[in-house]
Design a protein around this motif. Structure first.
Motif, PDB file in Angstrom:
ATOM      1  N   TYR A  16       0.863  -1.177   0.000  1.00 33.94           N
ATOM      2  CA  TYR A  16       0.000   0.000   0.000  1.00 33.94           C
ATOM      3  C   TYR A  16       0.899   1.226   0.000  1.00 33.94           C
ATOM      4  O   TYR A  16       1.824   1.333   0.815  1.00 33.94           O
ATOM      5  CB  TYR A  16      -0.868   0.006   1.270  1.00 33.94           C
ATOM      6  CG  TYR A  16      -1.865   1.136   1.328  1.00 33.94           C
ATOM      7  CD1 TYR A  16      -3.173   0.963   0.875  1.00 33.94           C
ATOM      8  CD2 TYR A  16      -1.517   2.370   1.851  1.00 33.94           C
ATOM      9  CE1 TYR A  16      -4.095   1.997   0.930  1.00 33.94           C
ATOM     10  CE2 TYR A  16      -2.425   3.414   1.905  1.00 33.94           C
ATOM     11  CZ  TYR A  16      -3.721   3.222   1.448  1.00 33.94           C
ATOM     12  OH  TYR A  16      -4.635   4.252   1.499  1.00 33.94           O
ATOM     13  N   CYS A  48       0.787   5.473  -0.012  1.00 34.78           N
ATOM     14  CA  CYS A  48      -0.070   6.653   0.122  1.00 34.78           C
ATOM     15  C   CYS A  48      -0.045   7.448  -1.177  1.00 34.78           C
ATOM     16  O   CYS A  48       1.021   7.820  -1.668  1.00 34.78           O
ATOM     17  CB  CYS A  48       0.404   7.542   1.258  1.00 34.78           C
ATOM     18  SG  CYS A  48       0.095   6.794   2.861  1.00 34.78           S
ATOM     19  N   HIS A  56       1.201  11.297   9.777  1.00 36.05           N
ATOM     20  CA  HIS A  56       0.283  10.436   9.019  1.00 36.05           C
ATOM     21  C   HIS A  56       0.472   8.939   9.294  1.00 36.05           C
ATOM     22  O   HIS A  56      -0.474   8.257   9.720  1.00 36.05           O
ATOM     23  CB  HIS A  56       0.423  10.742   7.525  1.00 36.05           C
ATOM     24  CG  HIS A  56      -0.557  10.034   6.661  1.00 36.05           C
ATOM     25  ND1 HIS A  56      -1.917  10.083   6.886  1.00 36.05           N
ATOM     26  CD2 HIS A  56      -0.391   9.227   5.581  1.00 36.05           C
ATOM     27  CE1 HIS A  56      -2.530   9.350   5.971  1.00 36.05           C
ATOM     28  NE2 HIS A  56      -1.630   8.815   5.171  1.00 36.05           N
ATOM     29  N   HIS A  57       1.669   8.425   9.070  1.00 32.36           N
ATOM     30  CA  HIS A  57       1.855   6.969   9.224  1.00 32.36           C
ATOM     31  C   HIS A  57       1.811   6.519  10.676  1.00 32.36           C
ATOM     32  O   HIS A  57       1.328   5.438  10.995  1.00 32.36           O
ATOM     33  CB  HIS A  57       3.161   6.534   8.548  1.00 32.36           C
ATOM     34  CG  HIS A  57       3.123   6.688   7.064  1.00 32.36           C
ATOM     35  ND1 HIS A  57       4.239   6.869   6.306  1.00 32.36           N
ATOM     36  CD2 HIS A  57       2.064   6.709   6.198  1.00 32.36           C
ATOM     37  CE1 HIS A  57       3.886   6.995   5.017  1.00 32.36           C
ATOM     38  NE2 HIS A  57       2.574   6.904   4.944  1.00 32.36           N
ATOM     39  N   GLU A 111      -1.736   6.139  11.351  1.00 33.95           N
ATOM     40  CA  GLU A 111      -2.287   4.938  10.702  1.00 33.95           C
ATOM     41  C   GLU A 111      -2.006   3.701  11.554  1.00 33.95           C
ATOM     42  O   GLU A 111      -2.882   2.872  11.766  1.00 33.95           O
ATOM     43  CB  GLU A 111      -1.641   4.731   9.322  1.00 33.95           C
ATOM     44  CG  GLU A 111      -2.170   5.614   8.228  1.00 33.95           C
ATOM     45  CD  GLU A 111      -1.552   5.246   6.878  1.00 33.95           C
ATOM     46  OE1 GLU A 111      -1.331   4.054   6.613  1.00 33.95           O
ATOM     47  OE2 GLU A 111      -1.265   6.158   6.094  1.00 33.95           O
ATOM     48  N   CYS A 119      -6.435   5.704   5.054  1.00 30.66           N
ATOM     49  CA  CYS A 119      -5.409   4.730   4.664  1.00 30.66           C
ATOM     50  C   CYS A 119      -5.518   3.453   5.494  1.00 30.66           C
ATOM     51  O   CYS A 119      -5.330   2.355   4.975  1.00 30.66           O
ATOM     52  CB  CYS A 119      -4.017   5.345   4.788  1.00 30.66           C
ATOM     53  SG  CYS A 119      -3.727   6.590   3.515  1.00 30.66           S
TER      54      CYS A 119
HETATM   55 ZN   LIG Z   1      -1.732   7.347   3.744  1.00 34.80          ZN
END
Ligand SMILES: [Zn+2]
Length: 485
Positions: A27, A29, A246-247, A250, A221
């Motif tokens: 995956y 982004c 962001h990560h 996630e 995500c």
């Molecule tokens: Zn993402």
């Protein structure tokens, strides 16, 4: 040879082992579609395209999932400011979906030119609101998220004990950089938005148990990767600037919601810099690919990006791109010459070329070191060139060199070593071709007129006219002008 991947989770090169044998789930982004694709996008998606291509070369079946962020990415990282797409649609007086679709198209057009393979699945955040709401419900039930009086939902980072395992940040360190105002209804700065209540003027909004609103950026995500790749998958990729928040967010959401490890390998590509500083749309110093492609052929931009291993930054420099583009074209020339004369061998048997191939693959095995891999191509190209100059030529050796470029380097790096690649200046050839075709058609039309076939000759003129070609008849023939090509 075993493939080693540098995972940001451990800050080490680890031997790659897939969850399902011979399959890789990855995956990456994707872009937030509110502006033209720029060099930063090119770097990220060319790098992960090579990762995908290398797995495919090794015989893995790759499921490559990439999202399109078409809602929820706010101007600031601290849950403040306007939704980036909403802002653009307000400024340009367009529907947010028009903005998103327009820039999504622009994005894919640019990636096609860079020879980046399309993802196996391209997913949009706005197409997964139901799944996003479900995941937020799960997080609330597990006590890891809270609803505020304002109708917003936040993730409570104190409920995830491994918070910071990717970026090394600790709770209380706060968010970096200059931030404007932090949302008032949060318990602590680092808590992040899962759902935001929309105000009256907001165009993209959905009903939810908490408010009419829209999802935060990070949650999409987690939700879409789970839907298409499962609770735990092999590789998650993205730009290094997405590592935090962001990560990190996630990981927190996914691991709390699913109760298992999110991903096995987290890969981050470095950035494109201008004078050593990050290039990016939100910083206003980015260079749109449309503009770059007018100066440098897209395939040469791709080549330039691969001259640095993905974890190293790339300095944006048109001169350097053109200079290296020349080296690439020289390789194309030599390989084409060899191919035209002796073709491509079925299997490399010459020791010299075998060694180059082994070194090339070793470089790729060493965390996708394209920079080192390309150095063997340059060496091989020099050798091939001198082989071609010899009076007595070794056909098998030459066709082995061609094999190395054609069947090894090209599928892995996505660089066709052919002369027919469009260069930035090729557009003039297009014009002359167009002129030739028009000329031919008009000659046929003159013949028709001579035979009295007026309706057919008029039809040709009208058709050309509809394409913007103005035809003028005179005593001694015709002339034409392209008015709005
Ligand atoms: Zn993402």
């Amino acid at each position: 040879m075993t493939l080693k991947v540098y995972s940001t989770l451990t800050n080490e090169k680890e031997e790659f082992k897939s969850i399902i044998p011979n399959h890789v789930g990855m995956y990456v982004c994707g872009p937030t579609v509110y502006g033209l694709p720029h060099m930063g996008h090119a770097k990220s998606y060319v790098c992960f395209d090579v990762v995908r291509r290398y797995f495919e070369y090794l015989g893995y079946k790759v499921k490559y999932v990439q999202n399109i962020t078409d809602v929820g990415h706010l101007v600031g990282d601290a849950d403040e400011g306007e939704d980036k797409i909403q802002k653009k649609s307000r400024l340009e007086n367009l529907d947010p979906m028009e903005v998103a679709y327009y820039y999504e198209t622009k994005y894919f057009e640019a990636m096609d030119k860079l020879n980046v393979l399309r993802p196996s699945i391209s997913v949009r955040a706005t197409g997964h609101i139901i799944e996003i709401i479900d995941t937020i419900k799960t997080l609330i039930e597990k006590g890891a998220a809270y609803v505020t009086d304002e109708g917003n939902v936040y993730f409570d980072i104190t409920k995830f004990k491994d918070y910071g395992k990717l970026s090394g940040r600790k709770i209380g360190e706060g968010l970096s950089g200059e931030r404007i105002e932090i949302a008032k209804d949060k318990r602590r700065n680092e808590d992040f938005s899962l759902w935001k209540k929309a105000d009256e003027t907001h165009l993209m909004k959905w009903a939810s148990p908490w408010s009419v609103g829209y999802p935060g950026w990070h949650i999409e995500c987690s939700v879409m990767s789970k839907k298409y790749l499962g609770d735990t998958f092999d590789i998650h990729g993205g730009g290094i600037d997405n590592m935090f928040p962001h990560h990190e967010s996630e990981i927190a959401q996914s691991e709390v919601a699913n109760g298992v490890k999110f991903v096995n390998y987290f890969m981050h590509n470095n950035l494109v810099t201008v004078g050593g500083k990050k290039m990016g749309k939100s910083l206003g110093n980015s260079s749109a690919l449309e503009e770059v492609f007018k100066k440098v052929a897209p395939i040469e931009v791709r080549y330039y990006l691969l001259l640095n291993q993905y974890r190293r930054p790339t300095e944006f420099n048109i001169e350097a791109m053109l200079k290296n583009g020349e080296a690439y074209k020289e390789m194309c020339e030599v390989v084409t010459k060899g191919k035209e004369k002796f073709g491509v061998s079925d299997e490399i048997t010459s020791d010299k070329v075998k060694e180059h191939k082994t070194m090339f693959l070793d470089a790729m095995d060493n965390d996708f070191n394209t920079a080192l891999a390309i150095s063997y191509l340059l060496k091989a190209s020099k050798e091939l060139s001198s082989e071609l100059e010899k009076g007595e030529q070794d056909a098998k050796l030459i066709s082995d060199y061609v094999n190395f470029f054609d069947k090894v380097a090209n599928p892995i790096l996505g660089l066709p070593f052919e002369l027919e690649n469009k260069t930035a200046s090729d557009s003039s050839d297009d014009t002359s071709l167009t002129n030739q075709v028009i000329e031919e058609l008009l000659t046929v039309r003159s013949e028709l007129k001579k035979k009295g076939e007026y309706s057919l000759s008029d039809e040709i003129r009208n058709k050309l006219n509809s394409f913007g070609v103005e035809v003028k008849d005179s005593k001694d023939g015709f002339s034409f002008k392209i008015v709005n090509k």
